[in-house]
Design a protein around this motif. Sequence first.
Motif, PDB file in Angstrom:
ATOM      1  N   PRO A 103     -10.953  -7.643   0.866  1.00 36.49           N
ATOM      2  CA  PRO A 103     -11.361  -6.622  -0.112  1.00 36.49           C
ATOM      3  C   PRO A 103     -10.238  -6.196  -1.054  1.00 36.49           C
ATOM      4  O   PRO A 103     -10.483  -5.866  -2.208  1.00 36.49           O
ATOM      5  CB  PRO A 103     -11.824  -5.457   0.762  1.00 36.49           C
ATOM      6  N   SER A 104      -9.005  -6.230  -0.558  1.00 39.63           N
ATOM      7  CA  SER A 104      -7.882  -5.786  -1.385  1.00 39.63           C
ATOM      8  C   SER A 104      -7.674  -6.675  -2.599  1.00 39.63           C
ATOM      9  O   SER A 104      -7.070  -6.260  -3.581  1.00 39.63           O
ATOM     10  CB  SER A 104      -6.601  -5.741  -0.546  1.00 39.63           C
ATOM     11  N   PHE A 108       2.200  -9.189  -4.988  1.00 40.75           N
ATOM     12  CA  PHE A 108       1.785  -8.985  -3.603  1.00 40.75           C
ATOM     13  C   PHE A 108       0.441  -8.266  -3.558  1.00 40.75           C
ATOM     14  O   PHE A 108       0.245  -7.255  -4.233  1.00 40.75           O
ATOM     15  CB  PHE A 108       2.835  -8.155  -2.855  1.00 40.75           C
ATOM     16  N   TYR A 109      -0.466  -8.819  -2.753  1.00 41.17           N
ATOM     17  CA  TYR A 109      -1.784  -8.215  -2.558  1.00 41.17           C
ATOM     18  C   TYR A 109      -1.876  -7.844  -1.076  1.00 41.17           C
ATOM     19  O   TYR A 109      -2.536  -8.524  -0.283  1.00 41.17           O
ATOM     20  CB  TYR A 109      -2.881  -9.212  -2.934  1.00 41.17           C
ATOM     21  N   ASP A 138      -2.600   1.226  -7.515  1.00 41.61           N
ATOM     22  CA  ASP A 138      -3.318   1.819  -6.377  1.00 41.61           C
ATOM     23  C   ASP A 138      -2.483   1.648  -5.116  1.00 41.61           C
ATOM     24  O   ASP A 138      -1.291   1.919  -5.134  1.00 41.61           O
ATOM     25  CB  ASP A 138      -4.718   1.209  -6.262  1.00 41.61           C
ATOM     26  N   ASP A 139      -3.076   1.142  -4.036  1.00 40.16           N
ATOM     27  CA  ASP A 139      -2.307   1.007  -2.800  1.00 40.16           C
ATOM     28  C   ASP A 139      -2.337  -0.403  -2.230  1.00 40.16           C
ATOM     29  O   ASP A 139      -2.029  -0.615  -1.069  1.00 40.16           O
ATOM     30  CB  ASP A 139      -2.828   1.995  -1.743  1.00 40.16           C
ATOM     31  N   ASN A 140      -2.690  -1.400  -3.087  1.00 38.34           N
ATOM     32  CA  ASN A 140      -2.807  -2.744  -2.533  1.00 38.34           C
ATOM     33  C   ASN A 140      -2.367  -3.848  -3.496  1.00 38.34           C
ATOM     34  O   ASN A 140      -2.692  -5.011  -3.297  1.00 38.34           O
ATOM     35  CB  ASN A 140      -4.243  -3.019  -2.076  1.00 38.34           C
ATOM     36  N   PHE A 141      -1.615  -3.494  -4.537  1.00 43.03           N
ATOM     37  CA  PHE A 141      -1.063  -4.504  -5.444  1.00 43.03           C
ATOM     38  C   PHE A 141       0.310  -4.051  -5.910  1.00 43.03           C
ATOM     39  O   PHE A 141       0.520  -2.877  -6.234  1.00 43.03           O
ATOM     40  CB  PHE A 141      -1.961  -4.703  -6.673  1.00 43.03           C
ATOM     41  N   ALA A 142       1.239  -5.011  -5.974  1.00 44.03           N
ATOM     42  CA  ALA A 142       2.571  -4.704  -6.505  1.00 44.03           C
ATOM     43  C   ALA A 142       3.200  -5.960  -7.072  1.00 44.03           C
ATOM     44  O   ALA A 142       2.899  -7.083  -6.650  1.00 44.03           O
ATOM     45  CB  ALA A 142       3.464  -4.113  -5.422  1.00 44.03           C
ATOM     46  N   SER A 143       4.077  -5.759  -8.029  1.00 42.49           N
ATOM     47  CA  SER A 143       4.864  -6.848  -8.610  1.00 42.49           C
ATOM     48  C   SER A 143       6.337  -6.466  -8.542  1.00 42.49           C
ATOM     49  O   SER A 143       6.712  -5.343  -8.897  1.00 42.49           O
ATOM     50  CB  SER A 143       4.454  -7.094 -10.061  1.00 42.49           C
TER      51      SER A 143
END
Length: 483
Positions: A98-99, A434-435, A408-413
């Motif tokens: 889901p993320s 990152f997921y 949000d709380d589930n993706f970053a670069s």
Amino acid sequence: MLELWQTISPFVLPLYYVAIFFVVIGILLENRNPLKTHSYLLLLLLLPILGIIIYLFFGQNIRKRKIFAKKLLINQAFGEQYFQDRVNEVEINEVLPPSLNQYERVVRFLRKDLSPLTKNNEVTILKNGEEKFPEVFKAIEQARHHIHLEYYIYEEDDIGHQMADLLIKKAKQGVSVRLIVDGVGSLSLSKSFFNKLKSGGVQLVEFMPVLFPSFTSKINYRNHRKIIVVDGMVGFTGGINISDRYINNGKHSTFWRDTHVKIEGEAVKTLQFLFILNWQFVTQEEILPESNFFPEFTPKGSHWVQINASGPHWELASIMDSFFLAINSANQKVRIATPYFIPTESILDAITTAAQSDIKVELIIPKDSDSWIVKSASRSYVRQLLDAGVNVYFYDKGFMHAKVIIIDDNFASVGSANMDYRSFDLNHEVNAYFYDKTIVAELIQEFEIDKTDSDLVELERWQGRKLWPKLKESVCRLLAPLL
């Protein structure tokens, strides 16, 4: 002197006007970004003679096309083989967690730019040089087949010598060591240092070396990446170069805040692929994608990762466009930390539109910068951001050099790309996406700590500043596309 000018001006001025005419025609025919076109035309207007010189040395795309045309062919040929034979890519039509559903457009877009989505990864967040370098040295000590390094800045200081001694040690043990340093970022390296590494068995090359970096257009197209790959199994990337300044051990007065990542897993193959492309470009030496470079291994983790690179030779402005897509995918919150904030219109629109759509947007930039003109240009955007509802923070503990985006709380670069025109359009950059909630949670925690070391900018106070800094910022902003 006046008499001399009166004598020669009838001959000089016509030549000057002809030169201006052809330069303007050349700028227009390039059909580049209108903002950049306007900036160069403004430069010619404000600085008549100097403006031409700056354009001839820094603005032309002719050298860019000649330099990178062959590299594009290498990318296409080797890239296809790489995708076919070496990467265990997750198919987009598989059942995704889901993320990832929220970021499907980002995933699909990056996959079109040689950035496969991988899931068998173990990711470690490394805060500042004091966490990065022990992990790097440990991984290099354990190398058995090869060590590949690619850095914008490599300095001949304590950490630089420590790294060099370790690389020489591994080379004498029979490990193949390849090192690419940028010809401008690592310009301070001495000939004796190069000789020390080469005589010790390290294969060392410069990316586009220059003799006079202040007077060459090659200063524009730099290799700003930071990549280490050990045995095809362990990879490092992020914002930290090889220099003492990144280690907060008291030797430097300025605290240096930065973020790096260690990756073990499938995503390392993309870092390896990117290194080999640049090695082939610099050396004209063909490296076949042998199994030792892309080994099979038992999955160590389950983190979802994409590695993406961009540069003047890339068909897509993939890092910039992926930032745009990621920001637009936010449902609740956008967090951004960057040392240089000179966004393109599309990125600025994405940020302000998100804030005006009841999405909480927070931006951390340095209170003080290593460039007054970049600092002024960055600050020229603050009023617009505040008006849109963005919370802007000036990092006050030292120099904020981390390049992090969190959605949000589930993706970053995390990577080497700053949020500016140079990273988006001119430099060779690399970012990791990152997921994963656990990785993102750790980055959020560090972001919140950084906020406590920062000053929140208040709109009323910002509006009440004196005229001079506002004017200086506005003038620097006009040159933003050239910075």
